[in-house]
Design a protein around this motif. Structure first.
Motif, PDB file in Angstrom:
ATOM      1  N   GLY B 359     -14.365 -73.556  -3.962  1.00 51.22           N
ATOM      2  CA  GLY B 359     -13.688 -72.981  -2.803  1.00 51.22           C
ATOM      3  C   GLY B 359     -14.560 -71.976  -2.069  1.00 51.22           C
ATOM      4  O   GLY B 359     -14.067 -70.995  -1.525  1.00 51.22           O
ATOM      5  N   GLY B 360     -15.879 -72.183  -2.097  1.00 53.49           N
ATOM      6  CA  GLY B 360     -16.778 -71.306  -1.356  1.00 53.49           C
ATOM      7  C   GLY B 360     -17.096 -70.001  -2.056  1.00 53.49           C
ATOM      8  O   GLY B 360     -17.814 -69.168  -1.522  1.00 53.49           O
ATOM      9  N   ARG B 361     -16.573 -69.806  -3.268  1.00 47.85           N
ATOM     10  CA  ARG B 361     -16.820 -68.565  -3.994  1.00 47.85           C
ATOM     11  C   ARG B 361     -17.477 -68.840  -5.332  1.00 47.85           C
ATOM     12  O   ARG B 361     -17.135 -69.809  -6.010  1.00 47.85           O
ATOM     13  N   HIS B 362     -18.396 -67.949  -5.718  1.00 48.03           N
ATOM     14  CA  HIS B 362     -18.988 -68.046  -7.048  1.00 48.03           C
ATOM     15  C   HIS B 362     -18.133 -67.276  -8.031  1.00 48.03           C
ATOM     16  O   HIS B 362     -17.695 -66.158  -7.743  1.00 48.03           O
ATOM     17  N   GLY B 379     -12.056 -64.244 -10.820  1.00 45.42           N
ATOM     18  CA  GLY B 379     -11.404 -64.965  -9.740  1.00 45.42           C
ATOM     19  C   GLY B 379     -10.746 -64.018  -8.754  1.00 45.42           C
ATOM     20  O   GLY B 379     -10.437 -62.872  -9.093  1.00 45.42           O
ATOM     21  N   ASN B 380     -10.572 -64.499  -7.536  1.00 46.01           N
ATOM     22  CA  ASN B 380      -9.890 -63.722  -6.490  1.00 46.01           C
ATOM     23  C   ASN B 380     -10.493 -62.344  -6.284  1.00 46.01           C
ATOM     24  O   ASN B 380      -9.799 -61.382  -6.016  1.00 46.01           O
ATOM     25  N   ALA B 381     -11.792 -62.229  -6.452  1.00 47.04           N
ATOM     26  CA  ALA B 381     -12.420 -60.915  -6.330  1.00 47.04           C
ATOM     27  C   ALA B 381     -13.867 -61.073  -5.883  1.00 47.04           C
ATOM     28  O   ALA B 381     -14.791 -60.769  -6.623  1.00 47.04           O
ATOM     29  N   GLY B 382     -14.064 -61.571  -4.658  1.00 48.49           N
ATOM     30  CA  GLY B 382     -15.412 -61.700  -4.118  1.00 48.49           C
ATOM     31  C   GLY B 382     -16.228 -62.742  -4.860  1.00 48.49           C
ATOM     32  O   GLY B 382     -15.678 -63.604  -5.567  1.00 48.49           O
ATOM     33  N   THR B 401     -19.152 -58.911  -5.657  1.00 45.74           N
ATOM     34  CA  THR B 401     -18.988 -58.318  -4.331  1.00 45.74           C
ATOM     35  C   THR B 401     -17.528 -57.944  -4.093  1.00 45.74           C
ATOM     36  O   THR B 401     -17.089 -57.795  -2.955  1.00 45.74           O
ATOM     37  N   ARG B 402     -16.752 -57.776  -5.169  1.00 43.23           N
ATOM     38  CA  ARG B 402     -15.312 -57.520  -5.029  1.00 43.23           C
ATOM     39  C   ARG B 402     -14.994 -56.244  -4.266  1.00 43.23           C
ATOM     40  O   ARG B 402     -13.911 -56.112  -3.718  1.00 43.23           O
ATOM     41  N   GLU B 403     -15.937 -55.303  -4.242  1.00 38.38           N
ATOM     42  CA  GLU B 403     -15.691 -54.078  -3.474  1.00 38.38           C
ATOM     43  C   GLU B 403     -16.574 -54.020  -2.235  1.00 38.38           C
ATOM     44  O   GLU B 403     -16.810 -52.944  -1.694  1.00 38.38           O
ATOM     45  N   GLY B 404     -17.085 -55.166  -1.805  1.00 42.65           N
ATOM     46  CA  GLY B 404     -17.951 -55.204  -0.618  1.00 42.65           C
ATOM     47  C   GLY B 404     -19.380 -55.462  -1.037  1.00 42.65           C
ATOM     48  O   GLY B 404     -19.777 -56.604  -1.271  1.00 42.65           O
ATOM     49  N   PRO B 405     -20.188 -54.397  -1.159  1.00 42.46           N
ATOM     50  CA  PRO B 405     -21.576 -54.614  -1.566  1.00 42.46           C
ATOM     51  C   PRO B 405     -21.649 -55.121  -3.009  1.00 42.46           C
ATOM     52  O   PRO B 405     -20.746 -54.852  -3.811  1.00 42.46           O
TER      53      PRO B 405
END
Lengths: 195, 442
Positions: B359-362, B379-382, B401-405
């Motif tokens: 789904g486009g996420r690693h 899962g569900n976290a960047g 990258t769940r918090e951005g950077p």
């Protein structure tokens, strides 16, 4: 006593003067011979090794056409600079996780090949880049396959392989750090740098 | 100072060893193979000290907090709130000869750690004990003499003793984590302690520097850097910084040390194809390990060094394969998804962690060697990438990258207790957990 002083003075002035003119004469003769040789060849002569002290007419004759030749060179240099810019400005783009050359990519490479045929002294570095979506290590490999794929296309068109070096930057040098498909597609590229 | 430090640490002595029953150690306290681990409630009251010593009072709080933090980090324990404690050891008895175990079981504690710390000039005397409050018995008792600056080393050692007693496994308290950070403007390799403390910058290459890999004795780190403009392989001694370079044409990337040997595998492309080679620790080629068209990258070794997992594009998409080194037999183990990379073989040898895209996420997955039943841990976290096992196999470090950077996180091997390890400037990627390092100390 006075007389002898005058004689000494005269000698002091005249003798070195004679020596000087003698040496001058020799070198100017040599220079003239050189000029003759140059003229006889009459190739696009470089400005003659100027025999500055001797005002012979030869340099004057030579000077006249010089400005013309420089501006021709300038035009050529400008043309070449424009060609180099064209070679470098236009990147070749790839599909996601692919090093295959789409028809658009092949068109760009053919244009580059035409320039490279014209300027046979030019050699290039081909950089392979990826978007950030893959993982770093695999992208280093993918970036290299992209740069090699572009290189192979150019060498298949008859250009010497020795004119190209490739380097992969993987996802380390994105053009656009955005997180959109537009940004990613800009980053999946082969970039060309004239060496 | 360093020599002194380990001499005094070794001076630690066992004392008053009261075993609950005849057995030497009770590994059944914590079954680390269970994904449904019940956290053991443990009480760590503030250590006692000489109440007249200001240094002692300060150190007693600091050392008991430190021990709590380390035990909490393992994911094995439920740390009980000191506010709820009925008994305050600091106000009662320092040698615990008369601990009232019902006072501890009443607040839910099944384990209790007590400590006494005395500062005598530059020397610390630290007594630490682990009790089973239900069985009302002491499980471990140790006394350490250490330099005033070595308190953390003592606490790490005792944490290791506790985890070893309860799990039969040495833990990770003597390990470090190498990671890549671009905080200086360039990607450079940094090191930190297992818990993210004590960050030091390892490389100052001022060039893209990536993919750190520890040798299994912890003495060498190999990495890829663009110092000379090309992605070359650097093999660096951690202590004296002596170095070998593999700078062949093309890419020189993804090093992975063979367990127990001064040899490493890495991907080189000088032959025109991207293959994995076996190299000596000084960078000389021993042999080519893979020989298929396409990219073969990111090797990782089984703990016995007999097999290697790696990523290959031979099927068209990047997938993970396992190769038997002696026979050359290769098996593909990932079939689900179109992008499975970054394999990391577990220290126990039974699993491979990797990052898979869906789904486009690693996300981080583990998979058995039979290639069946991949288990998704994040899962569900960047994007979650670059899994790396702690040396005891209980934790996995990864980037997210769940918090951005992108930053470094840690979770248990079953995906529970996900938490950030570091909060520093720039982005951090590719954590690599070291082996246990204590055996290398002088």
């Amino acid at each position: 006593m006075r007389k002898s002083i005058w004689v000494v003075l005269a000698l002091l002035l005249v003798v070195p003067g004679l020596l000087f003119t003698a040496s001058c004469g020799k070198s100017s003769i040599k220079a003239d011979i050189e000029n003759m040789k140059e003229k006889s060849k009459q190739a696009p002569a470089p400005p003659a090794p100027a025999p500055a002290p001797v005002p012979t007419p030869a340099p004057v004759v030579q000077k006249a056409p010089e400005p013309v030749r420089i501006s021709e060179a300038e035009i050529r240099a400008k043309e070449k600079a424009a060609a180099m810019q064209a070679l470098m400005n236009e990147d070749v783009y790839f599909d996601y996780d692919s090093a295959a050359l789409a028809p658009a990519a092949q068109q760009i490479l053919k244009k580059k090949a035409a320039y490279l045929e014209k300027y046979s002294d030019v050699s290039m570095t081909i950089e392979g880049h990826c978007d950030e979506r893959g993982t770093n290590e695999y992208n280093l490999a993918l970036g290299e396959r992209r740069s090699e794929s572009a290189k192979k296309f150019l060498t298949d068109l008859g250009l010497a392989a020795s004119r190209f070096t490739t380097i992969s930057y993987g996802e380390e040098k994105p053009l656009d750090t955005g997180k959109t498909e537009v940004a990613w597609s800009k980053n999946r590229r082969a970039h060309f740098v004239v060496k | 100072m360093t020599i002194f430090r380990y001499v005094v640490l070794i001076a630690a002595v066992y004392f008053s060893f009261i075993m609950p029953s005849g057995s030497f150690a009770e590994y059944d306290y914590i079954d680390i193979n269970s994904p449904f681990l019940r956290k053991i409630p443990i009480a760590v009251p503030v250590f006692t000290t000489d109440k007249a010593s200001a240094t002692g009072i300060q150190l007693s709080k600091r050392s008991s907090d430190m021990l709590s933090g380390m035990l909490d980090f393992t994911g094995y324990f439920k740390m009980l709130d000191p506010e709820s404690f009925i008994e305050d050891p600091a106000k009662t008895n320092s040698d615990f000869s008369n601990i009232s175990f019902p006072n501890w079981t009443a607040v839910g504690a099944e384990l209790l750690v007590t400590g006494n710390i005395q500062a005598k000039g530059d020397i610390l005397e630290i007594e630490l004990r682990l009790f089973d409050t239900l069985k009302a018995g002491q499980l471990i008792g140790k006394k350490y003499n250490a330099g005033i600056n070595d308190m953390r080393d003592v606490i790490k050692r005792f944490s290791g003793e506790i985890v070893y007693y309860l799990t039969g496994n040495r833990g990770f308290f003597d390990s470090q984590i190498a990671f890549v950070s671009n905080g200086t403007g360039n990607k450079e390799i940094n090191l930190c302690e297992f818990d993210g403390s004590g960050i030091t910058q390892f490389t100052r290459n001022r060039a893209i520097t990536i993919s750190p890999a520890w040798s299994s004795d912890g003495q060498w780190i190999a990495y890829t850097s663009y110092i000379r403009g090309n992605p070359d392989l650097y093999i660096v001694n951690v202590r004296d910084r002596s170095m070998s370079v593999v700078a062949k044409k093309g890419i020189n990337i993804t090093p992975a040390w063979v367990p127990g040997k001064f040899e490493l595998a890495a991907t080189l492309s000088y032959s025109g194809d991207q293959d994995i080679y076996l190299l000596t620790g000084t960078g000389r080629e021993i042999k080519k390990l893979t020989n298929e068209r396409g990219s073969d990258v990111s090797p990782t070794w089984s703990p016995d060094g007999k097999k290697m997992a790696f990523v290959s594009s031979r099927s068209g998409t990047p997938q993970i394969y396992v190769q038997n080194i002696d026979t050359g037999h290769v098996e593909r183990i990932t079939f689900y998804g179109r992008y499975n990379t970054q394999p990391s073989w577990s220290p126990k040898g039974d699993k491979i962690a990797y990052s898979g895209m869906n789904g486009g996420r690693h996300n981080i997955y583990t998979i058995g060697l039979n290639g069946k039943d991949p288990v998704q841990l994040t899962g569900n976290a960047g994007d979650n990438e670059s899994p790396s096992w702690s040396p005891d196999g209980s934790l996995i470090a990864f980037s997210s990258t769940r918090e951005g950077p992108s930053r470094i996180y840690v979770m248990t091997a079953f995906g529970t207790d996900q938490r950030r390890l570091l909060a520093v400037s720039g982005e951090q990627t590719t954590p690599k957990w070291s082996p246990g390092l204590r055996n290398n100390q002088p």
